[in-house]
Enzyme design. Structure first.
Site, PDB file in Angstrom:
ATOM      1  N   GLN A 178       2.415  18.142  41.910  1.00  0.00           N
ATOM      2  CA  GLN A 178       0.952  17.645  41.521  1.00  0.00           C
ATOM      3  C   GLN A 178      -0.560  18.767  41.870  1.00  0.00           C
ATOM      4  OE1 GLN A 178       0.760  14.243  40.762  1.00  0.00           O
ATOM      5  NE2 GLN A 178      -1.494  15.411  40.304  1.00  0.00           N
ATOM      6  N   ASP A 205       3.086  20.356  32.438  1.00  0.00           N
ATOM      7  CA  ASP A 205       1.468  20.361  32.305  1.00  0.00           C
ATOM      8  C   ASP A 205       0.946  20.884  32.144  1.00  0.00           C
ATOM      9  OD1 ASP A 205       0.506  17.897  33.715  1.00  0.00           O
ATOM     10  OD2 ASP A 205       0.709  19.098  35.934  1.00  0.00           O
ATOM     11  N   LYS A 263       3.824   8.337  37.743  1.00  0.00           N
ATOM     12  CA  LYS A 263       4.359   9.038  36.332  1.00  0.00           C
ATOM     13  C   LYS A 263       5.775   8.253  37.071  1.00  0.00           C
ATOM     14  CE  LYS A 263       1.054  13.074  36.547  1.00  0.00           C
ATOM     15  NZ  LYS A 263       0.620  14.160  37.571  1.00  0.00           N
TER      16      LYS A 263
END
Ligand code: NDP
Length: 298
Positions: free
Chosen positions: A99, A122, A55
């Site tokens: 994460q 997200d 990322k």
């Protein structure tokens, strides 16, 4: 014999990343700052470390700012929540991503709920799910958004098509079904209690498999000419003499490719779309946070 068109998610994702990068440059010229993504990793899970590294690299390549926060595995929930609050308040940060999975002392839902929904790139916050559900502007989880992009690229219009989504998770199955409904498909959501799954799948013009069971969907479940999107990522046990097993999807590729009209491979199908869409969501967040219209057609 392979007949189906192989849907090249890797190439599509590369094009999307390039387009996002061009828009990010234009954004920086307009506003004097780059779009910024903050990624928080708690602990040393090897897979998570690889994802976070990817990322970071993808952000830099797309002319974005990447703020990486790597915290020790014994970080307290309070400390993580404080960091999320700090990122929420930071005007250089447009997107905040924590994460998953998190260590057991931390409540994942609490952490997700603390992310500012306007920075929830997200799309996991309940407000993001609610916005998607009622058709308000918000953020859609990256993997299903990537899948619908591939399907629209393939078919243009999905109106009236019969779609079956196998899996009903909050991050893939449910938002996928919602996106298909929004695209005017007729949608069935199947799951572990579905009866006669093979028959249900056989009716579908579009099959999206998001189960996590290696090669569960067989070739004879597929309606001839159907489009098959395989979200699953499963590692088979290693063959003798090999250290790692092969990666396969939830669909038996060779069998299904002999019947389907188009199919995503694993790897190289849906997988690469996820990070590309994350960058896309960050770019959109940056525009909204700067009170600018996001670029069209993304
Ligand atoms: P979950 O485990 O959260 O959900 C799996 C779903 O599959 C559940 O709804 C479950 O049903 C259903 N299911 C399980 N067994 C069966 C069965 N025998 N028949 C029908 N349905 C079944 O997984 P995720 O949605 O998070 O992920 C699914 C897959 O996608 C995984 O392989 C994951 O690795 C992959 N993935 C890939 C991504 C990418 O970037 N390409 C991103 C995210 C996920 P029930 O609800 O009844 O238990």
């Amino acid at each position: 014999m392979t007949q189906a068109t192989r849907i090249d998610g890797k190439a599509f994702a590369a094009r999307l990343r390039e387009t996002v990068g061009e828009h990010a440059l234009a954004f920086a010229q307009k506003t004097g700052r780059k779009p910024g993504l903050a990624v928080v990793l708690v602990g040393e899970d090897p897979a998570s470390q690889v994802y976070v590294g990817s990322k970071h690299k993808a952000c830099i390549a797309a002319n974005m700012e990447s703020f990486e926060h790597r915290l020790p595995a014994d970080t307290s929930e309070a400390d993580l929540l404080a960091l999320v609050e700090q990122l929420n308040a930071d005007p250089a940060v447009d997107g905040v991503l924590v994460q998953l999975p998190l260590p057991p002392q931390i409540d994942e839902q609490k952490v997700i709920a603390t992310i500012d929904p306007d920075k929830d790139v997200d799309g996991f916050h309940v407000i993001s799910a609610g916005r998607l559900s009622v058709g308000q502007e918000g953020f859609v989880p990256c993997t299903p958004l990537g899948c619908i992009m591939l399907l629209k690229d393939l078919h243009g219009d999905l109106s009236g098509m019969d779609a079956v989504v196998i899996g009903r998770s909050n991050i893939v199955g449910k938002p996928m079904a919602q996106l298909l409904v929004d695209a005017n498909a007729t949608v069935t959501i199947a799951h572990s209690r579905t009866k006669n799954l093979a028959e249900v799948v056989r009716r579908a013009d579009i099959v999206v498999a998001a189960v996590g069971r290696a090669e569960m969907v067989r070739g004879d479940w597929i309606k001839p000419g159907a489009s098959v999107i395989d979200v699953g990522i499963n590692r088979l046990p290693p063959e003798p003499g090999k250290e790692k097993g092969r990666l396969v999807g939830d669909v038996a590729y060779d069998e299904a490719a002999a019947v389907a009209g188009a199919i995503t491979p694993v790897p190289g199908g849906v997988g690469p779309m996820t990070i590309a869409v994350l960058l896309r969501n960050t770019l959109v967040a940056a525009h909204r946070n700067a009170s600018l219209d996001p670029p069209e057609g993304l």
